[in-house]
Write a protein that holds these residues in place. Structure first.
Motif, PDB file in Angstrom:
ATOM      1  N   LEU B 370       0.836  -1.194   0.000  1.00 19.81           N
ATOM      2  CA  LEU B 370       0.000   0.000   0.000  1.00 19.81           C
ATOM      3  C   LEU B 370       0.874   1.249   0.000  1.00 19.81           C
ATOM      4  CD1 LEU B 370      -2.809   1.374   0.416  1.00 19.81           C
ATOM      5  CD2 LEU B 370      -2.266   1.331   2.845  1.00 19.81           C
ATOM      6  N   MET B 371       1.852   1.256   0.918  1.00 22.69           N
ATOM      7  CA  MET B 371       2.709   2.426   1.025  1.00 22.69           C
ATOM      8  C   MET B 371       3.547   2.612  -0.237  1.00 22.69           C
ATOM      9  SD  MET B 371       1.783   3.744   3.682  1.00 22.69           S
ATOM     10  CE  MET B 371       2.866   5.140   3.795  1.00 22.69           C
ATOM     11  N   PHE B 372       4.007   1.467  -0.787  1.00 21.04           N
ATOM     12  CA  PHE B 372       4.883   1.575  -1.950  1.00 21.04           C
ATOM     13  C   PHE B 372       4.126   2.098  -3.160  1.00 21.04           C
ATOM     14  CE2 PHE B 372       7.399  -0.318  -5.462  1.00 21.04           C
ATOM     15  CZ  PHE B 372       8.579   0.348  -5.186  1.00 21.04           C
ATOM     16  N   VAL B 373       2.930   1.572  -3.359  1.00 23.30           N
ATOM     17  CA  VAL B 373       2.132   2.041  -4.498  1.00 23.30           C
ATOM     18  C   VAL B 373       1.792   3.516  -4.323  1.00 23.30           C
ATOM     19  CG1 VAL B 373      -0.110   1.802  -5.612  1.00 23.30           C
ATOM     20  CG2 VAL B 373       1.211  -0.226  -5.039  1.00 23.30           C
ATOM     21  N   ALA B 374       1.428   3.877  -3.073  1.00 25.41           N
ATOM     22  CA  ALA B 374       1.103   5.275  -2.821  1.00 25.41           C
ATOM     23  C   ALA B 374       2.309   6.160  -3.087  1.00 25.41           C
ATOM     24  CB  ALA B 374       0.652   5.444  -1.377  1.00 25.41           C
ATOM     25  N   TYR B 375       3.475   5.647  -2.682  1.00 27.60           N
ATOM     26  CA  TYR B 375       4.691   6.432  -2.909  1.00 27.60           C
ATOM     27  C   TYR B 375       4.930   6.644  -4.394  1.00 27.60           C
ATOM     28  CZ  TYR B 375       9.611   7.185  -3.764  1.00 27.60           C
ATOM     29  OH  TYR B 375      10.787   7.678  -4.256  1.00 27.60           O
ATOM     30  N   LEU B 376       4.803   5.550  -5.152  1.00 24.08           N
ATOM     31  CA  LEU B 376       5.050   5.665  -6.586  1.00 24.08           C
ATOM     32  C   LEU B 376       4.106   6.678  -7.214  1.00 24.08           C
ATOM     33  CD1 LEU B 376       5.740   2.041  -7.830  1.00 24.08           C
ATOM     34  CD2 LEU B 376       7.342   3.894  -7.419  1.00 24.08           C
ATOM     35  N   GLY B 377       2.828   6.567  -6.850  1.00 26.58           N
ATOM     36  CA  GLY B 377       1.838   7.457  -7.448  1.00 26.58           C
ATOM     37  C   GLY B 377       2.080   8.907  -7.079  1.00 26.58           C
ATOM     38  N   LEU B 378       2.251   9.167  -5.788  1.00 27.64           N
ATOM     39  CA  LEU B 378       2.404  10.556  -5.345  1.00 27.64           C
ATOM     40  C   LEU B 378       3.722  11.150  -5.811  1.00 27.64           C
ATOM     41  CD1 LEU B 378       0.923  10.360  -1.785  1.00 27.64           C
ATOM     42  CD2 LEU B 378       0.114  11.774  -3.637  1.00 27.64           C
ATOM     43  N   ALA B 379       4.773  10.319  -5.811  1.00 27.19           N
ATOM     44  CA  ALA B 379       6.064  10.844  -6.231  1.00 27.19           C
ATOM     45  C   ALA B 379       6.008  11.250  -7.690  1.00 27.19           C
ATOM     46  CB  ALA B 379       7.149   9.796  -6.016  1.00 27.19           C
ATOM     47  N   ARG B 380       5.301  10.453  -8.500  1.00 28.20           N
ATOM     48  CA  ARG B 380       5.149  10.817  -9.904  1.00 28.20           C
ATOM     49  C   ARG B 380       4.372  12.122 -10.030  1.00 28.20           C
ATOM     50  NH1 ARG B 380       5.458   8.902 -14.786  1.00 28.20           N
ATOM     51  NH2 ARG B 380       3.446   9.745 -15.368  1.00 28.20           N
ATOM     52  N   LEU B 381       3.399  12.257  -9.147  1.00 27.40           N
ATOM     53  CA  LEU B 381       2.513  13.421  -9.230  1.00 27.40           C
ATOM     54  C   LEU B 381       3.270  14.715  -8.973  1.00 27.40           C
ATOM     55  CD1 LEU B 381      -0.592  13.809  -9.579  1.00 27.40           C
ATOM     56  CD2 LEU B 381      -0.654  14.182  -7.128  1.00 27.40           C
ATOM     57  N   ILE B 382       4.154  14.698  -7.982  1.00 27.86           N
ATOM     58  CA  ILE B 382       4.797  15.953  -7.635  1.00 27.86           C
ATOM     59  C   ILE B 382       6.178  16.106  -8.250  1.00 27.86           C
ATOM     60  CG2 ILE B 382       3.600  16.140  -5.428  1.00 27.86           C
ATOM     61  CD1 ILE B 382       6.455  15.521  -4.240  1.00 27.86           C
TER      62      ILE B 382
END
Lengths: 420, 397, 169, 103
Positions: B370-382
């Motif tokens: 969960l954390m890893f996917v969230a990290y990937l998504g948010l990191a791409r976003l910003i």
């Protein structure tokens, strides 16, 4: 004005003394035109836009003259709306030393050391530009070996300037001087070579009209070869540390964009101009010295922001290394100065000349009018730092104060040259 | 071994024992307070030396090497200089506010340090709500920053203090929330209890620290980032961003008051590091069971020095962010990540008693994934690269 | 009256007086911080350490900071003139005195307040949490909702509208 | 720990000061600060009564204080937003000068 300009009298005087032949007054010689490309029409500079209704009150901050990141005694009167800059007025002159008037009071040779003090990071480039102007004025020829030495010293100067600039720029971004110290490590090596050659590390005073002051000391070429061969490693190191750095990209992308039209109209030159995508490098345009013998490319940016200006420096350093390698390979034996030049009692013929080179910061030009006496009648400098600085407000408006600092850092100014 | 471990505890008890009964509480408080102030102030001196030496090594230069062997007495010289320097108060400054600010910058930080356990049985005040108390004291520091900025009557100071406060408020959210994730897992706000909950070893070797769980690892990293911002360290050192607003709210201070601000800053750094150690790295506990013979307080301070070294390394390497990017990072990345970390913890706790094959692995996959996917998504976003893309450069021959 | 309480009470009342009476709004705000800290330490004196921490965290760390921020945003530095919210000033002060006096009289003359109830230990935080999550969970959620609504509302109110022009006067 | 009525008196003084500030000051921000003082006085009462109350297990006093702090935070946020909006519109935070009701 101390005395009226009397060209005829001065010319006659010069011809009577037999110093020069009349046909060497080649100030009317055709200058090479800039390369074909999009034609930029002169547009009047847009008036400062009206300050929009601010959130709170406008805050007027004086950045400088003893602010740590104005690269010397320079001041920017900034009007801030919150953190946004709505107005920026550069104020300079704190370091004014009467340079041009001094030049008119000393002999042509006596002025050479003063040129060191203009852009004290690139004294050898300054020397060359001044020597070039005087040579044009007096129609002197430079021996082959001296031309090579000039190219070598000028390109080494470019390495010094660009690597330090990258360091300073990153220092402005708050890296606590780590890239700066790395850059200074390389700079030290080059300065050691300068010291071996000229006896001084920064105020070199080496070039002379018609050549160079002294021949290379033994082993100097090998010393420079070592520096040049190791330099790409340093650039790689720097790029690994910086070019892909998330924070650097975030700080520099889209910051301080200089549109090409504005750059051309404002007379911006050097890496800043090329970062805006305009192909204008005097080494290619004028082909002064022996630059037409070397294979090198001129990097061009696409967006004209601070990142492009940073990359221009990196890429130009790589090209400079190429030039240096070729020059070090091809340098011939021979005299380093035209033995016929009488440096001490140098008296050029009446006339005027403009000598310009691609200094690390942009087009550095010296304009001289001779009335046939031992001193120039008029001595004028076209300093790249000063003219590049004129677009500062246009680049900064709408950005934050923190951006203004790095935009200023990327312009690359040396106050010795701005204020003269 | 045990004697060495409890050396300071026994020492204090012996000293307290000399006094008559009704004095003992007071003496105990005084000794604890003196120990906290003395130890952390000494650590401050050592840290300035480590920082300057470390930065020197990173930058190919020797660093301080003139005062004493290896420049070790440099902090002493610096302190002496700060003491005897003229104390300037600007003419237009608000004298009272200007003078009170540096004091207020130090006092809450020392109070916050009091609740951090530095060894077995070694905690000055074991508050039931120690964690919240620590964060509350961090909040008081903002007032000091405002007082310094406003009281100096200088545009830079005001700008700097406003920046600093905005930054501290923004990063307080992820900081407190990532701390509260641990409190949720442990079921207590007491820092002593939190360390107690990290007792024991996986397989008899590896300590059961929170950082060795998926939510703990994520929480630790988030806490570390937020703590860096809260302690005003590179790359979040905007409040004193030297090249932009010079020294921010500390601009008009000189001499000892300036030194006090620095004391506050560094003690804040120790506090943040100490809290990170307590929450995620088992406090004073050893990482491996076979290293238990090393005294507990040595472990705490060893970890603290590791943190200091980490912060020095960061400072020598990274450029500074811009104020708006800093805020964007706090609100668009840190906050959602921390909130998701709560969910990750819930998943971890919920699956604690699963009886499927490879249950341990599945817990990791669920919670960590969960954390890893969230990290990937948010990191791409910003990520700034998403906006700009790669650049190509043309070359003119 | 214990010495601790005497010091705390004096401190709190003086700071509160400063917060209400000082001319410069920033001084008043800083004085308010002092009063809030005084109240927080009074909570500690009462043995409610959790509330102490919450008071400092919310009031000093958030509310006071918000106030000084708005002070800076509105440049509320001007020294106040004579005009007052309730005219004349004595009327407002009178109302305040009357209300306070009445309440003080009630406290002093009603003997119930002085009844000596047994001392008790500190409340266990765990128990607080349990009660909060069981019996008062609706109230807790309501507070959460209220805070969310307040935040959104505050942002909407303070949002700069492009068409907002100062009235011509 | 002091007797209950001393806490109540302290709380009353705070309340009175807050009330006097709200009544007499015309700066919108100081009015807000007065309201905060009054809320704090109420909270002090909650805690004092909880501490001195007869039931040793009750936690309602602490809970009420917590809820009050939460409500106060919400109130301050909205109040300050209003102050900013008023300042934008009227260029002042003095409540006297803000007398228009239209738009």
């Amino acid at each position: 004005m101390s005395k009226p300009l009397d060209f005829d009298a001065a010319e006659q005087l010069a011809m009577a003394t037999g110093d020069v032949e009349p046909e060497q007054l080649d100030h009317d010689a055709p200058v090479s035109l800039p390369p074909p490309g999009p034609r930029y029409e002169a547009v009047p500079r847009a008036a400062s836009p009206a300050i929009p209704e601010p959130e709170g009150e406008l805050l007027e901050v004086s950045v400088g003259p003893h602010h740590p990141s104005t690269h010397g005694v320079f001041r920017m009167n900034v009007v801030l709306d919150g953190e946004k800059i709505v107005q920026l007025k550069p104020v300079f002159g704190y370091l004014h030393r009467n340079h041009e008037k001094l030049g008119e009071q000393t002999t042509y040779l006596g002025n050479m050391p003063y040129t060191d003090r203009l852009d004290y990071f690139c004294s050898l480039s300054n020397n060359w530009a001044y020597a070039l102007a005087v040579e044009k004025l007096a129609g002197l020829k430079v021996p082959e070996r001296a031309e090579y030495i000039r190219v070598i010293t000028a390109e080494l100067t470019r390495l010094v300037n660009h690597s330090s600039l990258v360091g300073f720029l990153l220092h402005d971004m708050g890296t606590m001087g780590t890239p700066l110290m790395y850059a200074f490590r390389e700079r030290e090596k080059i300065l050691d070579a300068f010291e071996a050659l000229t006896g001084a590390r920064m105020m070199c005073n080496y070039h002379r009209f018609g050549g160079c002051r002294v021949d290379l000391p033994p082993g100097w070429l090998d010393q420079v070869r070592t520096i040049v061969d190791n330099f790409p490693r340093f650039i790689d190191e720097m790029e690994r540390l910086l070019s892909e750095n998330e924070v650097l990209i975030a700080r520099t992308h889209g910051v301080g964009v200089l549109p090409p039209e504005l750059a051309v109209n404002a007379g911006v030159t050097g890496p800043s101009l090329r970062a805006s995508g305009i192909n204008y490098d005097l080494r290619k345009v004028d082909r002064y010295g022996i630059y037409d013998r070397f294979q090198f490319r001129v990097p061009l940016g696409e967006k004209g922001d601070v990142y492009d200006r940073y990359m221009m420096r990196i890429l130009e350093m790589r090209e400079s290394v190429k030039i240096l390698q070729q020059a070090l390979r091809d340098i011939p034996e021979g005299p380093v100065i035209d033995p016929k030049v009488r440096l001490r009692n140098f008296t050029p013929p009446v006339g005027e000349a403009y000598g310009r080179i691609e200094a690390p910061k942009g087009e550095l030009g010296f304009y001289l009018i001779s009335d046939g006496s031992k001193k120039p009648y008029r001595y004028r400098i076209r300093p790249p730092s000063f003219i590049n600085l004129t677009v500062l407000e246009d680049m900064c408006r709408g950005h934050t104060l923190a951006d203004a600092v790095i935009i200023l850092g990327a312009v690359d100014i040396v106050l010795g040259e701005v204020d003269r | 071994m045990n004697a060495l471990d409890q050396l300071f505890v026994n020492l204090k008890q012996a000293i307290v024992g000399w006094f008559p009964g009704e004095w003992r509480l007071g003496v105990s408080v005084v000794i604890s307070a003196a120990a906290i102030v003395g130890v952390y102030a000494g650590l401050f001196a050592i840290t300035t030396w480590i920082e300057r030496k470390g930065l020197g090594r990173i930058q190919n230069r020797p660093g301080p090497n003139r005062v004493g062997p290896f420049g070790l007495l440099q902090p002493l010289a610096d302190g002496l200089k700060a003491l005897i320097k003229e104390d300037i108060i600007p003419q237009r400054a608000d004298r009272l506010v200007h003078t009170l600010a540096p004091i207020l910058a130090v006092v809450p930080v020392i109070l916050a340090l009091a609740v951090i356990p530095v060894g077995r049985n070694m905690v000055a005040v074991d508050l039931q709500a120690g964690l919240i108390f620590f964060f509350a004291m961090g909040g008081v520091k903002e007032i000091a920053v405002f007082m310094a900025g406003w009281g100096s009557r200088n545009a830079y100071s005001l700008l700097g203090s406003m920046r600093a406060i905005a930054q501290m408020i923004s990063y307080e959210m992820p900081l407190v929330l990532s701390g509260l994730v641990v409190a949720m897992a442990v079921g207590s706000l007491s820092l002593v209890d939190i360390i107690e909950a990290q007792a024991g070893y996986y397989g008899g070797v590896l300590a059961r620290w929170h950082v060795f769980t998926p939510w703990g690892l994520a929480g630790f990293l988030l806490f570390l980032v937020a703590a860096t911002a809260e302690a005003n360290r590179t790359p979040f050192d905007l409040p004193e961003g030297e090249s932009e607003i010079i020294a921010g709210h500390m601009l008009e201070y000189s001499g000892f008051k300036y030194a006090l601000f620095f004391l506050g800053e560094y003690m804040g750094l120790f506090g943040m590091s100490g809290l990170a150690i307590t929450l995620f790295l088992g406090g004073w506990r050893a990482p491996f069971s076979f290293l238990e013979w090393i005294p507990s307080w040595m472990w705490f301070f060893g970890k603290l020095f590791a943190f200091i070294a980490f912060f020095v390394w960061l400072r020598g390497t990274l450029p500074r962010l811009r104020a708006d990017q800093l805020m964007e990072f706090a609100w668009k990345f840190m906050l959602p990540m921390v909130l998701l970390d709560v969910v990750a913890l819930a998943l971890w706790q919920y699956t604690a008693h699963w009886s499927v094959p490879l249950a341990g692995l599945w817990r990791w996959v669920l919670s960590g994934g969960l954390m890893f996917v969230a990290y990937l998504g948010l990191a791409r976003l910003i990520s700034p690269r998403r906006r700009v893309g790669p650049r190509t450069y043309r070359f003119a021959e | 009256m214990s010495a601790t309480f005497a010091i705390l009470a004096t401190w709190t009342v003086l700071a509160a007086l400063g917060a209400m009476a000082l001319r410069k709004p920033v001084h008043a705000a800083l004085s308010l911080v002092g009063a809030l800290m005084g109240v927080a330490f009074t909570y500690l004196n009462l043995g409610a350490e959790f509330i102490t921490a919450v008071q400092v965290l919310v009031y000093v760390g958030a509310v006071a900071i918000l106030i000084v921020f708005v002070l800076q945003l509105t440049r509320g530095e001007g020294v106040e003139g004579e005009s007052l919210a309730v005219q004349p000033a004595s009327l407002g002060l009178g109302i305040a005195l009357l209300v306070t006096g009445g309440l003080i009289a009630a406290v002093v003359f009603l003997p119930d307040w002085r009844a000596a109830w047994p001392e008790k230990g500190d409340v266990a935080l765990k128990r607080l949490g349990e009660v909060l999550m069981n019996r008062y969970v609706v109230a807790l959620e309501a507070i959460g909702l209220l805070l969310t609504i307040a935040m959104i509302g505050a942002v909407l109110i303070a949002l700069k509208r492009p068409d907002s022009q100062p009235p011509e006067s | 720990m002091a007797p209950l009525h001393q806490y109540l008196l302290l709380s009353l003084l705070l309340f009175g000061l807050g009330l006097a500030g709200v009544m007499t000051r015309r700066n919108g921000l100081i009015t807000l600060m007065g309201i905060e003082l009054m809320l704090n006085a109420a909270n002090l009462n909650f805690i004092a009564f909880w501490r001195h109350g007869p039931n040793p297990d009750a936690v309602e006093g602490v809970l009420l204080a917590m809820f009050a702090i939460g409500v106060a935070a919400a109130e301050v946020a909205v109040g300050l937003a209003l102050v900013i909006a008023i300042f934008r519109r009227f260029r002042t935070v003095n409540l006297d000068e803000v007398q228009e009701l239209k738009g």
